[in-house]
Design an enzyme around this catalytic site. Structure first.
Site, PDB file in Angstrom:
ATOM      1  CD  GLN A 116       4.298   7.151 116.748  1.00 50.27           C
ATOM      2  OE1 GLN A 116       3.964   7.391 115.590  1.00 50.27           O
ATOM      3  NE2 GLN A 116       4.204   8.039 117.700  1.00 50.27           N
ATOM      4  CG  ASN A 117       3.791   1.550 112.256  1.00 55.32           C
ATOM      5  OD1 ASN A 117       2.995   2.414 112.625  1.00 55.32           O
ATOM      6  ND2 ASN A 117       4.560   1.673 111.196  1.00 55.32           N
ATOM      7  CB  VAL A 118       1.359  -3.074 116.841  1.00 55.87           C
ATOM      8  CG1 VAL A 118       1.434  -2.027 117.942  1.00 55.87           C
ATOM      9  CG2 VAL A 118       0.048  -2.927 116.067  1.00 55.87           C
ATOM     10  CG  HIS A 134       2.504   2.455 120.539  1.00 61.15           C
ATOM     11  ND1 HIS A 134       2.027   3.318 119.585  1.00 61.15           N
ATOM     12  CD2 HIS A 134       2.988   3.224 121.554  1.00 61.15           C
ATOM     13  CE1 HIS A 134       2.205   4.569 120.012  1.00 61.15           C
ATOM     14  NE2 HIS A 134       2.788   4.536 121.190  1.00 61.15           N
ATOM     15  CB  CYS A 142      -2.513 -14.315 131.052  1.00 59.53           C
ATOM     16  SG  CYS A 142      -3.636 -14.384 132.461  1.00 59.53           S
ATOM     17  CB  CYS A 145      -0.767 -15.958 135.433  1.00 59.62           C
ATOM     18  SG  CYS A 145      -0.892 -16.653 133.767  1.00 59.62           S
ATOM     19  N   GLY A 233       6.430   9.024 108.394  1.00 57.66           N
ATOM     20  CA  GLY A 233       5.026   8.603 108.371  1.00 57.66           C
ATOM     21  C   GLY A 233       4.314   8.672 109.708  1.00 57.66           C
ATOM     22  CB  SER A 235       0.196  12.957 112.507  1.00 56.39           C
ATOM     23  OG  SER A 235      -0.341  12.101 113.502  1.00 56.39           O
TER      24      SER A 235
HETATM   25 ZN   LIG Z   1      -3.116 -16.599 133.194  1.00 59.56          ZN
END
Ligand SMILES: [Zn+2]
Length: 291
Positions: A116-118, A134, A142, A145, A233, A235
């Site tokens: 779930q970490n980014v 995630h 963008c 586009c 780690g 919940s």
């Molecule tokens: Zn664009």
């Protein structure tokens, strides 16, 4: 306050050792375990988590997608905070949990890892079979586009456009957001897409946004092959991760968790180790000396 403050050093060591031994036995008994990690896995890398021991919010709730889409002021505030937050996040390093999980994948104990970490720390540690549920903070795309660019490039543009902007980090958040002191968001300038002038957004799933269906399916496919599930780690308060644990329970798979606090799936767990992740995984590798 953590649950460890009222314990003596001896009690703490014994408790960590016992927890590590039980998780080691769990992994040894179930090769191809599906591992699900959350913010608690990265706290030892200096990235704070969202929730306290009861699963309640520690800080103001993270930004919702609709707020980001609906207001230029909100986007200015987001990027002004993220300009500062990214610098800290980009310097963070994998800790004992990330390193152990990468080695356990190589040895066949971890079949797939869902995070779930980014922050990208699992890949940095060497894990290869990873689903970033995630998304990742190191890319920007963008919304018009679809063109994407690497965050380092975007960061340089953001910095160049706001050289005179005052930004001091008061507190870092797990999504690379940061609380700022006395920032004047109205003067902050945000670069648009160079191709079409559209709104740019980090390639992370915001609160209020759905995880792409193909990504969810990939995790369910991995769950089909799994013989057990280990939560590290998290919940599990967010449904996007909880649903996999619930599906595992419905299939009768054994589920274990290493988490300092309460989890939403406590009643589904065969084994719960209520300790800090990095301390447990540091000790756990003693049981896999050749791994
Ligand atoms: Zn664009």
């Amino acid at each position: 306050m953590t649950a460890t403050v009222d314990r003596s050093a001896e009690t703490l060591t014994a408790s960590l050792d016992a927890g590590a031994e039980r998780i080691a036995a769990f992994l040894t008994g179930h090769r191809d375990t599906l591992v699900l990690t959350g913010a608690g896995c990265s706290t030892e890398s200096g990235i704070p988590d969202y929730r306290d021991e009861n699963g309640d919010w520690k800080r103001p709730q993270p930004l919702q997608l609709q707020e980001f889409l609906g207001s230029e002021t909100v986007r200015r505030r987001y990027w002004a905070r993220s300009l500062a937050g990214w610098e800290a996040l980009r310097l963070s390093q994998p800790n004992a949990s990330h390193l152990a999980l990468a080695r356990l994948e190589t040895a066949g104990y971890v079949g797939h890892l869902v995070t779930q970490n980014v922050d990208g720390l699992h890949q940095q540690a060497g894990s290869r079979k990873v689903t970033d549920l995630h998304g990742r903070l190191d890319m920007v795309a963008c919304l018009n586009c679809g063109r994407s660019l690497c965050r380092e490039v975007f960061q340089a543009r953001l910095q160049a456009m706001n050289e005179t902007h005052e930004h001091r980090v008061a507190a870092l958040a797990p999504d690379g957001d940061a609380e700022l002191d006395a920032a004047d968001y109205e003067t902050f300038r945000v670069p648009a897409c160079e191709a079409c002038g559209g709104v740019l957004k980090p390639t992370v799933v915001f609160f209020g946004e759905s995880v792409p269906r193909t990504r969810v399916q990939r995790v369910f496919d991995a769950l089909e092959r799994a013989r057990a599930v280990l939560v590290v780690g998290s919940s599990l308060m967010v449904y996007s991760g909880y649903r996999f644990v619930r599906a595992a329970a419905e299939r009768g798979l054994p589920i274990a968790a290493v988490n300092l606090g309460r989890t939403r799936a406590d009643d589904l767990l065969a084994l719960k180790v209520r300790e800090p992740c990095a301390a447990v995984f540091d000790r756990l590798m003693r049981y896999f000396p050749t791994t």
